[in-house]
Structures are given as C-alpha cells and as structure tokens.
Write a protein that holds these residues in place. Structure first.
Motif, PDB file in Angstrom:
ATOM      1  N   GLU A  15       0.705  -1.311  -0.202  1.00 33.05           N
ATOM      2  CA  GLU A  15      -0.126   0.061   0.043  1.00 33.05           C
ATOM      3  C   GLU A  15       0.811   1.339   0.155  1.00 33.05           C
ATOM      4  O   GLU A  15       0.428   2.250  -0.634  1.00 33.05           O
ATOM      5  CB  GLU A  15      -0.983  -0.010   0.949  1.00 33.05           C
ATOM      6  N   GLU A  64       0.993   7.790  -3.841  1.00 32.65           N
ATOM      7  CA  GLU A  64       0.925   6.624  -3.395  1.00 32.65           C
ATOM      8  C   GLU A  64      -0.086   5.756  -4.190  1.00 32.65           C
ATOM      9  O   GLU A  64      -1.036   6.336  -4.195  1.00 32.65           O
ATOM     10  CB  GLU A  64       0.626   6.532  -1.995  1.00 32.65           C
ATOM     11  N   SER A  66      -2.944   2.847  -4.850  1.00 28.66           N
ATOM     12  CA  SER A  66      -3.966   1.843  -4.220  1.00 28.66           C
ATOM     13  C   SER A  66      -3.428   0.162  -4.661  1.00 28.66           C
ATOM     14  O   SER A  66      -2.761   0.264  -5.293  1.00 28.66           O
ATOM     15  CB  SER A  66      -5.296   2.155  -4.782  1.00 28.66           C
ATOM     16  N   ARG A  67      -3.856  -0.561  -3.699  1.00 28.09           N
ATOM     17  CA  ARG A  67      -3.616  -2.006  -3.853  1.00 28.09           C
ATOM     18  C   ARG A  67      -4.238  -2.414  -5.220  1.00 28.09           C
ATOM     19  O   ARG A  67      -3.578  -3.221  -5.589  1.00 28.09           O
ATOM     20  CB  ARG A  67      -4.462  -2.744  -2.705  1.00 28.09           C
ATOM     21  N   GLU A  69      -4.659  -0.745  -7.784  1.00 28.86           N
ATOM     22  CA  GLU A  69      -3.539  -0.193  -8.838  1.00 28.86           C
ATOM     23  C   GLU A  69      -2.408  -1.336  -8.847  1.00 28.86           C
ATOM     24  O   GLU A  69      -2.026  -1.631 -10.271  1.00 28.86           O
ATOM     25  CB  GLU A  69      -3.410   1.220  -8.593  1.00 28.86           C
ATOM     26  N   GLN A  70      -1.824  -1.364  -8.102  1.00 24.50           N
ATOM     27  CA  GLN A  70      -0.667  -2.174  -7.970  1.00 24.50           C
ATOM     28  C   GLN A  70      -0.845  -3.601  -8.150  1.00 24.50           C
ATOM     29  O   GLN A  70       0.088  -4.167  -9.141  1.00 24.50           O
ATOM     30  CB  GLN A  70      -0.085  -2.239  -6.539  1.00 24.50           C
TER      31      GLN A  70
END
Ligand SMILES: C[S@@+](CC[C@H](N)C(=O)[O-])C[C@H]1O[C@@H](n2cnc3c(N)ncnc32)[C@H](O)[C@@H]1O
Length: 292
Positions: A15, A64, A66-67, A69-70
């Motif tokens: 995150e 940063e 988001s999860r 997106e990652q």
C-alpha cells in the motif's frame, strides 16, 4: 501468528508504494525475466494502468498507489514477463498521426513502416485523387495513414486474413477515416482498378529464419503476417499490370533483401527505382514506377 504479521506487513508495504517505487520494482522484475526494454516497458505499463502519459510519471512519482492499482500493474507485468508484446497488453499503439487498436489479430505496426508511408505520400504529392491499394493491410496502418495524410486519396486495403480485416475495420471506425477493406489473396494477383499506387509490407520472413525471431514476435504475432514465400516476387509481377502507366509500387523489405527486390523491379521494367533507409539507417523501402 508470526506468518499473519508478515502478510500484513507485506500488505502495508504494497500500500505504501509510490509511482516511482512501483516503476522501479516492475522494471527490476521484468529485467530479471529477460525483457530487454524493462524500464521503458515498466513505465508504459504503470502509465497505462494509471491513465497517465509516460512523462506524467515523473510529476506523479511521489503519489501513493492503491492496492488495486498495484495488483493491476502486477497482472500486466506478468503477461509482459511471459513475453506478450507490450503493444498487445496496452491494446493500442501510435502509427504516424494515428492511435490504432492492436491485438493478436494482426501484426503490430512498426516504426520502420512509417517510412513506407512517407515514401507513398511523396510519390502521391502531385495527384489530387489517387487510387491507392494497400496489399496485406493487417491493422490497416498503412492504408489509414495514407487516407489521413492525403486528403484526396481513395484507399483500398486487402488482406487474406479475416481477423486482420476485422481489426482494420475497427481502426477505420476509431479514426473516422474512409478505407475500403476487403479480402483478397495477393498470391492470386492484384484486384480491381488500375491503381496509381500499390503499397505493401508483405510477409517476408523465411520459415528457416524463425529461430532468429524474438519470442514476442514468433510466439504472439500471426504467422500469416510474418512468414512469406514468394509474396514479394508475386506482387512485383502483378503490380506491373495493375498499375496505371507512371503508377508507383512501394514495398517494405529488409536490409540484405532490399537490393534484390530493387533488381527484381528493374527486371520487370520499373523505372525510377529508389531504395530508402528506415529511421535505424537500414535499407528498408523499395519503390519504382511503371513506365508511361
Ligand atoms: C507484415 S504484415 C503487414 C501488416 C501491415 N500492412 C503493417 O505494415 O503493419 C503482412 C500482412 O499480409 C497479410 N497476408 C499474408 N499472406 C497474404 C496473402 N496471400 N494475401 C493477402 N494478404 C496476405 C497478412 O495477413 C498480414 O496482415
């Protein structure tokens, strides 16, 4: 318990990744998997998922992620690590002034083919409403770029592959350009009208050269678009009859082969034969005119 904490640490690490960190981590992963263009591909994949341009990534590097997106980037990077071409993963690619849909139905338009279009436009410069035939049109790249950059050109694109033709028609709709796409086998000669210009980037890799091709090409792009046997020779002979007197033939070829194609044009009576180098400085485009 210890394991759960590790998982939760990992999640919070995920995150906390910023755009810059994710690009670096993705590039390192692709590099370890043997992708030669790991950094640029990582940038393009992250930019694609975030809906940003590549240059925006620098401005957004501290953002940063988001999860979700990652995870999406990780999914696409895994496809790239399996050597699926980046262009098929992002689903569109630039060609001349156009952005075209690209997928496994047709060859990815190459930068060197933009030189083919440049030569066609130069040869058509003095004609107001030329009739142009693109043989083996694939995604429609050459045909659509000519229609886009020569306002009066009336362009037809043919291909033996129905898959390629469906993609070409989608690209015509996407770009709002008018090109008549239909099925034709170039090995049976050339269709229709006497043309002012016939252009083709025919399949020209010999089957025995397959081992020299990158996995991105040989494992993903349609083999009907890559491997040829006698397509160029058939085209040159057929074009001699299908062109108007003074009409031009423009063919993509490669390095060593280009001179032989130029000789073939001379044997068939073409004049004003020119070989043009591509942006990488390699002999690539062969052109000639049918005598008047
Ligand atoms: C090298 S690709 C070029 C695609 C596109 N013109 C480009 O430059 O990106 C060659 C194309 O020729 C088509 N093709 C192969 N054999 C053919 C044939 N016998 N008649 C017509 N088209 C053919 C393939 O389907 C493919 O779309």
């Amino acid at each position: 318990m210890e394991h759960k904490e590790q998982v939760s640490d990992l999640k919070s690490d995920i995150e906390r990744l910023t755009v810059g960190e994710l690009v670096r981590a993705t590039a390192a992963g692709l590099d370890a998997d043997g992708v030669l263009t790991a950094r640029i591909d990582a940038e393009l994949l992250v930019a694609h998922v975030l809906g940003l341009s590549r240059s925006d990534l620098v401005v957004e590097r501290h953002r940063e992620l988001s999860r979700a997106e990652q995870e999406r980037v990780a999914e696409l990077a895994a496809r790239r690590a399996a050597r699926e071409p980046l262009q098929y993963i992002v689903g569109e690619w630039g060609f001349r002034r156009l952005t075209l849909t690209v997928d496994e139905r047709a060859l990815i338009p190459r930068p060197e083919t933009e030189t083919v279009v440049a030569r066609c436009l130069a040869l058509l410069r003095d004609l107001d409403a030329p009739l142009v035939l693109d043989v083996g049109t694939g995604s429609g790249a050459i045909a659509l770029a000519i229609a886009d950059e020569h306002a009066g050109a009336r362009v037809t694109g043919v291909d033996v592959s129905e898959d390629a033709l469906s993609l070409a028609r989608e690209n015509a709709a996407r770009t709002g350009l008018v090109v008549d796409f239909h099925r034709h086998d170039m090995l049976a000669g050339l269709p229709g009208d006497p043309w002012d210009l016939v252009v083709s980037n025919p399949p020209y890799v010999r089957p025995e050269e397959a081992t020299g091709l990158a996995p991105e090409v040989v494992d993903w792009e349609p083999h009907v678009a890559l491997f040829g046997g006698g397509h160029t020779e058939t085209l040159v002979r057929a074009a001699a009859d299908a062109l108007t007197p003074g009409g031009a033939l423009v063919l993509e070829s490669y390095d060593e082969r280009a001179r032989a194609v130029a000789e073939l044009l001379a044997q068939e009576g073409f004049t004003e034969i020119v070989v043009t180098r591509d942006i990488a400085g390699r002999d690539r485009v062969v052109e000639g005119r049918r005598p008047t």
